[in-house]
Design a protein around this motif. Structure first.
Motif, PDB file in Angstrom:
ATOM      1  N   SER A  24      -6.768   4.096   6.149  1.00 34.35           N
ATOM      2  CA  SER A  24      -5.909   4.012   4.839  1.00 34.35           C
ATOM      3  C   SER A  24      -6.940   4.457   3.722  1.00 34.35           C
ATOM      4  O   SER A  24      -6.540   4.897   2.860  1.00 34.35           O
ATOM      5  CB  SER A  24      -5.143   2.856   4.724  1.00 34.35           C
ATOM      6  OG  SER A  24      -6.297   1.482   4.554  1.00 34.35           O
ATOM      7  N   SER A  25      -8.170   4.175   4.231  1.00 37.70           N
ATOM      8  CA  SER A  25      -9.304   4.491   3.038  1.00 37.70           C
ATOM      9  C   SER A  25      -9.226   5.954   2.784  1.00 37.70           C
ATOM     10  O   SER A  25      -9.336   6.764   3.598  1.00 37.70           O
ATOM     11  CB  SER A  25     -10.431   3.886   3.466  1.00 37.70           C
ATOM     12  OG  SER A  25     -11.511   4.404   2.614  1.00 37.70           O
ATOM     13  N   PRO A  26      -9.401   6.424   1.275  1.00 33.83           N
ATOM     14  CA  PRO A  26      -9.299   7.868   1.169  1.00 33.83           C
ATOM     15  C   PRO A  26     -10.606   8.470   1.454  1.00 33.83           C
ATOM     16  O   PRO A  26     -10.776   9.739   1.640  1.00 33.83           O
ATOM     17  CB  PRO A  26      -8.993   7.654  -0.406  1.00 33.83           C
ATOM     18  CG  PRO A  26      -9.293   6.560  -1.018  1.00 33.83           C
ATOM     19  CD  PRO A  26      -9.129   5.586   0.275  1.00 33.83           C
ATOM     20  N   PHE A  59       0.697  -1.092  -0.026  1.00 39.15           N
ATOM     21  CA  PHE A  59      -0.128   0.030  -0.106  1.00 39.15           C
ATOM     22  C   PHE A  59       1.011   1.291   0.063  1.00 39.15           C
ATOM     23  O   PHE A  59       0.719   2.272  -0.629  1.00 39.15           O
ATOM     24  CB  PHE A  59      -0.936   0.041   1.204  1.00 39.15           C
ATOM     25  CG  PHE A  59      -1.628   1.312   1.384  1.00 39.15           C
ATOM     26  CD1 PHE A  59      -2.750   1.578   0.475  1.00 39.15           C
ATOM     27  CD2 PHE A  59      -1.333   2.172   2.295  1.00 39.15           C
ATOM     28  CE1 PHE A  59      -3.469   2.623   0.688  1.00 39.15           C
ATOM     29  CE2 PHE A  59      -1.912   3.273   2.664  1.00 39.15           C
ATOM     30  CZ  PHE A  59      -3.209   3.756   1.771  1.00 39.15           C
ATOM     31  N   ARG A  94      -6.257   1.143  -3.297  1.00 38.75           N
ATOM     32  CA  ARG A  94      -6.910   2.187  -2.734  1.00 38.75           C
ATOM     33  C   ARG A  94      -6.656   2.143  -1.276  1.00 38.75           C
ATOM     34  O   ARG A  94      -6.609   3.215  -0.483  1.00 38.75           O
ATOM     35  CB  ARG A  94      -8.507   1.961  -3.149  1.00 38.75           C
ATOM     36  CG  ARG A  94      -8.708   2.781  -4.150  1.00 38.75           C
ATOM     37  CD  ARG A  94     -10.019   2.493  -4.757  1.00 38.75           C
ATOM     38  NE  ARG A  94     -10.126   0.922  -4.918  1.00 38.75           N
ATOM     39  CZ  ARG A  94     -11.431   0.145  -5.256  1.00 38.75           C
ATOM     40  NH1 ARG A  94     -12.499   1.072  -5.284  1.00 38.75           N
ATOM     41  NH2 ARG A  94     -11.209  -0.777  -5.482  1.00 38.75           N
ATOM     42  N   ASP A  95      -6.800   0.946  -0.304  1.00 38.77           N
ATOM     43  CA  ASP A  95      -6.549   1.049   0.971  1.00 38.77           C
ATOM     44  C   ASP A  95      -6.015  -0.002   1.358  1.00 38.77           C
ATOM     45  O   ASP A  95      -5.697  -1.083   0.716  1.00 38.77           O
ATOM     46  CB  ASP A  95      -7.831   1.194   1.644  1.00 38.77           C
ATOM     47  CG  ASP A  95      -9.053   0.248   1.210  1.00 38.77           C
ATOM     48  OD1 ASP A  95      -8.914  -0.919   1.241  1.00 38.77           O
ATOM     49  OD2 ASP A  95      -9.970   0.803   0.859  1.00 38.77           O
ATOM     50  N   ILE A  96      -5.526  -0.259   2.948  1.00 43.52           N
ATOM     51  CA  ILE A  96      -4.744  -1.374   3.329  1.00 43.52           C
ATOM     52  C   ILE A  96      -5.531  -2.780   3.304  1.00 43.52           C
ATOM     53  O   ILE A  96      -4.981  -3.803   2.829  1.00 43.52           O
ATOM     54  CB  ILE A  96      -4.261  -1.039   4.656  1.00 43.52           C
ATOM     55  CG1 ILE A  96      -3.267   0.106   4.631  1.00 43.52           C
ATOM     56  CG2 ILE A  96      -3.685  -2.336   5.302  1.00 43.52           C
ATOM     57  CD1 ILE A  96      -2.608   0.268   6.090  1.00 43.52           C
ATOM     58  N   GLY A  97      -6.874  -2.707   3.449  1.00 46.26           N
ATOM     59  CA  GLY A  97      -7.767  -3.841   3.308  1.00 46.26           C
ATOM     60  C   GLY A  97      -7.576  -4.352   2.079  1.00 46.26           C
ATOM     61  O   GLY A  97      -7.414  -5.550   1.811  1.00 46.26           O
ATOM     62  N   LEU A 138      -5.863   1.219  11.560  1.00 46.85           N
ATOM     63  CA  LEU A 138      -5.022   1.394  10.473  1.00 46.85           C
ATOM     64  C   LEU A 138      -5.362   1.397   9.288  1.00 46.85           C
ATOM     65  O   LEU A 138      -5.428   2.001   8.285  1.00 46.85           O
ATOM     66  CB  LEU A 138      -3.448   0.747  10.765  1.00 46.85           C
ATOM     67  CG  LEU A 138      -2.398   0.987   9.869  1.00 46.85           C
ATOM     68  CD1 LEU A 138      -1.926   2.263   9.934  1.00 46.85           C
ATOM     69  CD2 LEU A 138      -1.335  -0.399  10.040  1.00 46.85           C
ATOM     70  N   PHE A 139      -6.150   0.041   9.167  1.00 48.88           N
ATOM     71  CA  PHE A 139      -6.673  -0.293   8.015  1.00 48.88           C
ATOM     72  C   PHE A 139      -7.732   0.700   7.396  1.00 48.88           C
ATOM     73  O   PHE A 139      -7.834   1.083   6.207  1.00 48.88           O
ATOM     74  CB  PHE A 139      -7.230  -1.776   7.781  1.00 48.88           C
ATOM     75  CG  PHE A 139      -6.350  -2.915   8.203  1.00 48.88           C
ATOM     76  CD1 PHE A 139      -5.039  -2.702   8.127  1.00 48.88           C
ATOM     77  CD2 PHE A 139      -6.670  -3.965   8.652  1.00 48.88           C
ATOM     78  CE1 PHE A 139      -3.931  -3.422   8.363  1.00 48.88           C
ATOM     79  CE2 PHE A 139      -5.746  -4.940   8.739  1.00 48.88           C
ATOM     80  CZ  PHE A 139      -4.253  -4.700   8.698  1.00 48.88           C
ATOM     81  N   ILE A 193      -4.149  -6.058   1.315  1.00 48.48           N
ATOM     82  CA  ILE A 193      -4.086  -7.232   1.882  1.00 48.48           C
ATOM     83  C   ILE A 193      -4.666  -8.431   1.306  1.00 48.48           C
ATOM     84  O   ILE A 193      -4.189  -9.468   0.951  1.00 48.48           O
ATOM     85  CB  ILE A 193      -4.549  -7.252   3.496  1.00 48.48           C
ATOM     86  CG1 ILE A 193      -3.876  -6.231   4.388  1.00 48.48           C
ATOM     87  CG2 ILE A 193      -4.711  -8.610   4.228  1.00 48.48           C
ATOM     88  CD1 ILE A 193      -4.218  -6.021   5.849  1.00 48.48           C
TER      89      ILE A 193
END
Lengths: 273, 273, 273, 273
Positions: free
Chosen positions: D48-50, C173, C185-188, D44-45, C191
């Motif tokens: 991270s979402s915009p 990310f 787009r995001d850490i999810g 944290l996850f 992963i």
């Protein structure tokens, strides 16, 4: 006499440095060489990019010339200090070393741009030098032994997989080729798809769209998912035999119990072996 | 009497050449036949391409006629020199040989273009002839034995995987089908997707878009990544048993039970060995 | 007395047919039931398709009613002839049987279209009945035993993989999210991508575009390619122990040699066991 | 004296709770800590979402502050009650614990938004705390042992795979780069593709279009499909040796050589056991 005794010393030192992996000098030489090979490969990779600023192209060109001189010097040194020059030159490593040196020189004689690209790939075989690392590790030999011992079974398996993908690819072509915009254009493409699917790679550039095609793909996927176990079984069985092998035919002369290669006394009757 | 002794010689020679893999003549015959089959397959592949110049199409057509004559002659020769003609004709290999010869003749009676395509695929079974190569290699038998011995476990495993993909596919359909432009159109498609994912093929033609869907996919992937170990374990255990098995053919002289090399008494009837 | 002796006969016959897998009647019953379940599943799959002609929808609806009656009758019969009604009703199979019967009735009380869809998925657990097939095959038990014995190791492995994908996903990310039009787009999502890659599924819906991202992906791929060996090793070792196990603690009372479960005589001294 | 005896009790209790996994208090502490780490990871996850509503961002920020205080308190408590403070602080776990605490504080000194993002990833190493779970399970140790024992073989294998993908990637670049719109832009990309294919991941973002390219890919796929067996074989053989190994700790009393359970005499010195 002084000259006779000094000259062999230089040659011997060189030989020790170049061919021997055990001495500190030899190790240092091998590490420097490995780095040089890695750098020359990196240059090759970067040069292949179509969008490269001219100054970088020039710099890389000069670096390449430098490395070519270095590798040439190394090859000559090897030839010079080898115990048998002919033996070295005709050995597998000798030929690989030569192939690592030649390409830049060949580009002088064949200036065709397209061909140059081809020759670069031959030059690239330089990487095989890293194989010398195998000499460090006894494990490599065990690995190759285990694979070599099961090579016959693996070939039969490959033949079976080949027949399978030809059959399944053709079947898929019959099922899917009638569809509009079908990506299964010919049997060759269909077999390529069957290999992609059976090996569980699954690019997704060619995918079935009919219900029957998806049924057959599902079958191929599950088959591939199971068949992957076969080479695993072959190699694993071979590995276990290599590492566990308790000396196949050796037996104690007194009590006939199995003895292992490392045994000095029979573990059942105490007889000295 | 001379006639009697000469005629069987021809038949015997033919039989040796065609059915025997050990003699030089037999080997040469098998190699030529394998090449002929490979060529006929290649023709089939190239013919399947929609964009083919007419002259190539004609050439391939004539080559095919030639190969058909060759294979027909071979089949007749086999029938002629077989020890038991009926036995050969009704054996698995006899039927496969016949199926390799028939298709071109059948196209005369059924001139429909679409059906011709279908028949071509039957003709394609010619490739199975290559299976004869298995006779060269004893390894093939060991391979099949090992797989055969674990076929029950593999079937149970397949049943389990089937139930799993049906459950997971339906679950995924419930999660994803509500989305606009969802590729999970019906449960069948969702199960196809579940198989694609579990077998680690992963085409990417159908992919989850919701968070819940991606969670479930992640779970299926990791499951598939782990479950792949099960057929591996089954086949490997079988392989090890096949290759390590202490006594292959030794049996107790009294009760015919299997005995191991290290056994001094039969473990079933107590007979001294 | 005649009544007493006849009534148990009917109950006993039913019990034999329904619960017993060994008698011909029991086998026939199981086969019919399995087919009925398969048909009901097929109806579920076809019904899920959005583009279905009305007449087919009606036909399938009626077929479903029929199957519901059949399954209900079966459940009542099971309850009636079970040795312990309560024991059956509360057993795992009893609950699964009930869950296979209930959904159509529940739809009467909750007519919401969306919820009906949800309930259909519960109805779908009918497929678990097929698990009864495991009773046919002793192999299933061995399989589960082998997996069960290594469940601890597999859980530790899963934990390790989980930590790994979280670390690698976050790293990816950081590397890729700065890119325009990045799919990370995001850490999810990152992963999810890491799991897709590590498990060698590789959908291709999310792919790295930067050089650093491709480097890291290459590393993850090779890691996944190697890590896949770990569950394989765990399960295989467990399988070999299950099948090769020579009776762990049993020894001959006379000579103390290891004896296997099936041995009737000691293979070393001939002692009757 | 009372003070002296009470103070160590508090310290000892804390130590028992924090460092010991066997006592109920210690277990409860570990569970709470694991949940806290999981929550901090989830934050944290989500962060991270915009596209995040401002109120959620604020809430998560406060939650993070809370968790930071908690982890800081925990680190101080660990330092306070450790048997050797220096030993703990410099141990692997001590450093990991510190790295889990530091990042939020570091963001005060380096307010650059982009760098903050980077530091978040360091904070993320908190997850490694979960590794403490390994202490619960002896299996983890066996797993690591088995992998550790075969690490040399795996490294040689990796080296071989690396050489292979470089060779095959370059070859593929030569074949495919001439095509219009080819995705094989440079050798680096081609090697990335070769790794994707050999590891059976198969994203499908880069796929061959020429016949020669598809031939080579098919070969790479089948190679990858077979080579996957090698690490499997290595690890499995290692596992079997770990679990089947006859005598774990038994050694000859005279020469200290390993002896197997069935040995009656030491195989190295002939000593009667």
């Amino acid at each position: 006499m002084a000259e006779i005794s000094s000259k062999p010393t230089l040659k011997e030192r060189l030989r020790e440095m170049i061919f021997d992996d055990d001495t500190p000098a030899g190790r240092r030489f091998d590490i420097v060489l490995t780095i040089a090979i890695a750098v020359s490969l990196l240059i090759l990779f970067v040069e292949s990019s179509p969008s490269l600023p001219p100054w970088l192209k020039t710099t890389l060109g000069w670096l390449e010339v430098l490395l070519t001189i270095l590798f040439t010097a190394e090859y000559i040194a090897r030839l010079y200090c080898a115990e048998s020059r002919r033996g070295y030159a005709l050995s597998a490593w000798g030929i690989i070393d030569l192939l690592a040196v030649l390409p830049p020189y060949l580009t002088f004689f064949f200036p065709g741009a397209h061909y140059m690209l081809m020759l670069r790939s031959i030059r690239f075989i330089r990487i095989f030098r890293i194989f010398r690392l195998f000499a460090f590790l006894n494990e490599g030999e065990i690995l190759l032994q285990a694979i070599g011992r099961s090579i016959h079974k693996i070939l039969v398996y490959f033949l079976f997989v080949l027949v399978l993908v030809i059959c399944l690819g053709t079947l898929m072509f019959i099922i899917e080729s009638g569809q509009p915009n079908s990506e299964f254009r010919d049997i060759g493409t269909s077999i390529y798809w069957a290999i992609t699917t059976l090996s569980t790679v699954g690019y997704g550039d060619i995918t079935p769209v009919t219900v029957a095609g998806r049924f057959l793909s599902s079958f191929i996927m599950l088959l591939g998912y199971t068949l992957i176990a076969v080479p695993g079984g072959i190699v694993t069985a071979s590995f276990i035999n290599t590492t566990n092998e308790p000396v196949r035919n050796d037996r104690c002369p007194r009590c006939d119990a199995k003895v292992r290669k490392t045994d000095k006394f029979c573990s059942q009757c105490g007889e000295k072996l």
